[in-house]
Design a protein around this motif. Structure first.
Motif, PDB file in Angstrom:
ATOM      1  N   VAL A 105      -6.489   9.150  27.205  1.00  0.00           N
ATOM      2  CA  VAL A 105      -7.322   7.973  27.067  1.00  0.00           C
ATOM      3  C   VAL A 105      -8.459   7.826  27.829  1.00  0.00           C
ATOM      4  CG1 VAL A 105      -7.222   5.488  26.517  1.00  0.00           C
ATOM      5  CG2 VAL A 105      -5.283   6.948  25.900  1.00  0.00           C
ATOM      6  N   ASP A 106      -9.724   7.427  27.274  1.00  0.00           N
ATOM      7  CA  ASP A 106     -10.880   6.995  27.851  1.00  0.00           C
ATOM      8  C   ASP A 106     -10.673   5.704  28.551  1.00  0.00           C
ATOM      9  OD1 ASP A 106     -12.358   9.112  27.073  1.00  0.00           O
ATOM     10  OD2 ASP A 106     -13.410   8.180  25.395  1.00  0.00           O
ATOM     11  N   CYS A 107     -11.293   5.439  29.554  1.00  0.00           N
ATOM     12  CA  CYS A 107     -11.189   3.915  30.069  1.00  0.00           C
ATOM     13  C   CYS A 107     -12.733   3.444  30.516  1.00  0.00           C
ATOM     14  CB  CYS A 107     -10.500   3.918  31.588  1.00  0.00           C
ATOM     15  SG  CYS A 107     -10.491   2.393  32.207  1.00  0.00           S
ATOM     16  N   GLU A 108     -12.980   2.379  29.751  1.00  0.00           N
ATOM     17  CA  GLU A 108     -14.382   1.610  30.293  1.00  0.00           C
ATOM     18  C   GLU A 108     -14.036   0.758  31.438  1.00  0.00           C
ATOM     19  OE1 GLU A 108     -16.306  -1.623  28.286  1.00  0.00           O
ATOM     20  OE2 GLU A 108     -17.635   0.006  27.267  1.00  0.00           O
ATOM     21  N   LEU A 109     -14.851   1.026  32.477  1.00  0.00           N
ATOM     22  CA  LEU A 109     -14.531   0.370  33.884  1.00  0.00           C
ATOM     23  C   LEU A 109     -15.848  -0.601  34.070  1.00  0.00           C
ATOM     24  CD1 LEU A 109     -13.227  -0.251  36.516  1.00  0.00           C
ATOM     25  CD2 LEU A 109     -14.269   1.917  37.314  1.00  0.00           C
ATOM     26  N   SER A 110     -15.801  -1.748  34.267  1.00  0.00           N
ATOM     27  CA  SER A 110     -16.832  -2.799  34.519  1.00  0.00           C
ATOM     28  C   SER A 110     -16.529  -3.048  36.085  1.00  0.00           C
ATOM     29  CB  SER A 110     -16.622  -4.016  33.726  1.00  0.00           C
ATOM     30  OG  SER A 110     -17.685  -5.103  34.206  1.00  0.00           O
ATOM     31  N   ILE A 111     -17.510  -2.944  36.845  1.00  0.00           N
ATOM     32  CA  ILE A 111     -17.679  -3.281  38.264  1.00  0.00           C
ATOM     33  C   ILE A 111     -18.366  -4.304  38.700  1.00  0.00           C
ATOM     34  CG2 ILE A 111     -17.423  -2.585  40.682  1.00  0.00           C
ATOM     35  CD1 ILE A 111     -16.862   0.385  39.476  1.00  0.00           C
ATOM     36  N   ASP A 112     -18.120  -5.468  39.104  1.00  0.00           N
ATOM     37  CA  ASP A 112     -19.027  -6.341  39.543  1.00  0.00           C
ATOM     38  C   ASP A 112     -19.282  -6.176  41.162  1.00  0.00           C
ATOM     39  OD1 ASP A 112     -20.326  -8.860  40.052  1.00  0.00           O
ATOM     40  OD2 ASP A 112     -18.624 -10.009  39.887  1.00  0.00           O
ATOM     41  N   LEU A 113     -20.723  -5.780  41.172  1.00  0.00           N
ATOM     42  CA  LEU A 113     -21.274  -5.582  42.470  1.00  0.00           C
ATOM     43  C   LEU A 113     -21.792  -6.756  43.185  1.00  0.00           C
ATOM     44  CD1 LEU A 113     -23.098  -2.164  41.551  1.00  0.00           C
ATOM     45  CD2 LEU A 113     -20.823  -2.283  42.659  1.00  0.00           C
ATOM     46  N   ARG A 114     -21.198  -7.171  44.208  1.00  0.00           N
ATOM     47  CA  ARG A 114     -21.651  -8.582  45.003  1.00  0.00           C
ATOM     48  C   ARG A 114     -22.068  -8.345  46.319  1.00  0.00           C
ATOM     49  NH1 ARG A 114     -16.294 -12.266  43.327  1.00  0.00           N
ATOM     50  NH2 ARG A 114     -16.482 -12.175  40.952  1.00  0.00           N
ATOM     51  N   GLY A 115     -22.980  -9.353  46.803  1.00  0.00           N
ATOM     52  CA  GLY A 115     -23.485  -9.254  47.986  1.00  0.00           C
ATOM     53  C   GLY A 115     -24.539  -8.687  48.428  1.00  0.00           C
ATOM     54  N   ARG A 116     -25.073  -7.587  47.708  1.00  0.00           N
ATOM     55  CA  ARG A 116     -26.254  -7.052  48.049  1.00  0.00           C
ATOM     56  C   ARG A 116     -26.893  -6.554  46.635  1.00  0.00           C
ATOM     57  NH1 ARG A 116     -26.285  -2.889  53.039  1.00  0.00           N
ATOM     58  NH2 ARG A 116     -28.581  -3.048  52.385  1.00  0.00           N
ATOM     59  N   GLY A 117     -28.188  -6.273  46.645  1.00  0.00           N
ATOM     60  CA  GLY A 117     -28.826  -5.768  45.078  1.00  0.00           C
ATOM     61  C   GLY A 117     -28.479  -4.226  45.755  1.00  0.00           C
ATOM     62  N   ALA A 118     -28.557  -3.582  44.467  1.00  0.00           N
ATOM     63  CA  ALA A 118     -28.404  -1.846  44.463  1.00  0.00           C
ATOM     64  C   ALA A 118     -29.101  -1.292  43.172  1.00  0.00           C
ATOM     65  CB  ALA A 118     -27.015  -1.766  44.370  1.00  0.00           C
TER      66      ALA A 118
END
Length: 505
Positions: free
Chosen positions: A436-449
């Motif tokens: 099974v595929d997995c869609e992962l959403s990551i909230d990047l906090r504290g600094r721009g990237a």
């Protein structure tokens, strides 16, 4: 069908230093790891430098290999170092009773190993002989390697062609003393380790990290006795240092029926998930050892070392079962990815780890067939992850994700870790679902990237592997990822390992 997962990474909150030595390697006189692996001899038609195979050196240098452990393993406690110095044609032959009961010609010895480390740019981790050796023998080996004046051992080294001493940072005080290293009790070995360590001196600028042979998996009592004996060292206050600076443990992975009983490239989904559950359990094992060590050493003076880890399957059909040659599949790659996520989490106390082994043995980086060489799926995990070496942990939280029940326990199917170094961040993602595929959403906090690169390693199935017919069947490929408004989104294929590189603002 696609699963989903959510995570947070605080790009401005760093944790412990991730030692590059967590990416260490292991080369034992076992099967075709040394002979027909690293060592082909100066007369070989295979390109070599002073007998050392150069395509292997080039491949390992691409991993930034930090250290190499040698000569064992169980072989270390039957190895007498003077057998491996001087003119090769004059070196005595010995029986390798641990591995295949073959005759060893000692053509690869101390000088050849140190030459190999120089070519690799790797630190030497020499494992001394406590099981069948003597304190004097080990002390003289340290002197031979690291002393620079005209002492007897330094002079012997010069007679054998090496003027300057080597730097040898890591020194093992025997191996698996509870088993092949002597079948000792914990109390007896702890006293022996303290005695041997006392006579392994620092010569000149060389400073040894002496590593006591530690537990089998979760034998916390062994660790407790080692730490208690160490901290009750009455002479340590006088001399201002501890006899040994680290204790080890070993942990091999399988699907539950035991090491060396299952096929490497033919297994069911149930065996696949059971393997991953067994791998994940090393987190519990490490936490247990750390808790014991913290109770005796709250100031973190003594490191924890996992100097043998990896999968142990049955030897491939048609090969010597004592040579431990096994195929290396996508499953093995994910085993490596999961290990590194766990190692990173415990970087405060865990200072070194060594996969078993580097070439042609167990969970190898490289397999050779005559002049041909194949990079395994595990090799690619090491390459994709090398940016974590000597980086700082980033605080990463997996908020939710898919799980699977395995033997009555929930196995998380997504694992992750992250680090930062030199204005960049590296994210590692291990997706264990077989289908099974997995869609992962990551909230990047504290600094721009900014997104720099994303890669994925997988195959058509968990059993896929590389061989001389298709050496690139399992290799890193570009992975589509999106970074919008501080949210990083990526769809992980089944049974995949991925890395994402970011440039930080």
């Amino acid at each position: 069908m696609t699963a989903s997962a959510r995570a947070i990474i605080d790009l401005d909150v760093t944790g412990h230093h991730i030692s590059r030595h967590l990416y260490g390697h292991f080369a034992e006189h076992l099967g075709r790891c040394i002979y027909d692996g690293f060592w082909v001899g100066e007369d070989s038609t295979i390109p070599n430098e002073r007998g050392i195979r150069l395509d292997i050196v080039e491949a390992l240098r691409a991993l930034d290999i930090p250290n190499l452990r040698w000569p064992g393993g169980c072989f270390a406690d039957t190895y007498h170092w003077r057998d491996g110095i001087g003119p090769r044609e004059s070196r005595p032959r010995i029986a390798n009773t641990n591995w295949g009961d073959v005759v060893e010609n000692n053509h690869f010895g101390t000088h050849e190993f140190m030459d190999l480390c120089d070519l690799l740019g790797a630190d030497a981790y020499v494992n001394g002989n406590v099981g069948s050796g003597t304190v004097q023998e080990m002390a003289e080996w340290v002197e031979y390697l690291t002393r620079g004046d005209d002492s007897p051992m330094a002079q012997l080294r010069r007679e054998n062609g090496r003027d300057e001493p080597w730097l040898v940072p890591f020194w093992g005080l025997g191996n698996e003393a509870w088993g092949c290293g002597g079948n000792m009790s914990a109390a007896h070995y702890a006293e022996e380790a303290r005695r041997y360590a006392t006579f392994c001196h620092n010569h000149g600028e060389n400073r040894l990290v002496r590593i006591a042979a530690g537990a089998h998996e979760d034998d916390l009592e062994w660790t407790r006795v080692l730490m208690k004996t160490l901290m009750e060292c009455h002479g340590c206050t006088l001399w201002g240092s501890l006899p040994y600076q680290a204790v080890s443990f070993h942990y091999y992975s399988h699907s539950g029926s035991g090491a060396n009983t299952e096929e490497a490239a033919s297994f069911s989904d149930a065996q696949y998930y059971e393997t991953m559950a067994h791998v994940a359990d090393i987190d519990r094992v490490i936490r247990g050892h750390i808790a014991v060590m913290d109770s005796y050493d709250p100031h973190n003076r003594v490191g924890l070392v996992c100097d043998e880890w990896g999968t142990w399957w049955s030897a491939e059909e048609g090969t010597n079962p004592g040579f431990l040659f096994q195929q290396n599949t996508v499953r093995d790659a994910l085993v490596a990815g999961l290990h590194f996520d766990i190692f990173h989490r415990h970087a405060r106390r865990l200072t070194m780890a060594n996969i078993a082994q580097t070439v042609n043995v167990l969970q190898a980086m490289i397999l050779t067939d005559g002049e041909q060489m194949v990079l395994t799926p595990t090799y690619h995990v090491f390459e994709m992850n090398k940016g974590h070496q000597d980086a700082q942990q980033l605080v990463a939280h997996l908020l939710e994700g898919p799980v699977r029940g395995v033997r009555g326990e929930d196995l998380p199917l997504v694992s992750m870790s992250a680090s930062t170094k030199d204005g960049k961040a590296l994210l590692s993602l291990t997706h264990l679902s077989a289908d099974v595929d997995c869609e992962l959403s990551i909230d990047l906090r504290g600094r721009g990237a900014a997104l720099t690169r994303a890669r994925v390693l997988t195959g058509e199935s968990t059993t896929d592997f590389n061989d001389t017919d298709r050496p690139g069947r399992v290799a890193p490929r570009p992975l589509e990822a999106r970074l919008e408004g501080g949210t990083l989104t990526v769809t992980l294929p089944p049974h995949s390992f991925a890395t994402i590189e970011l440039t930080l603002a």
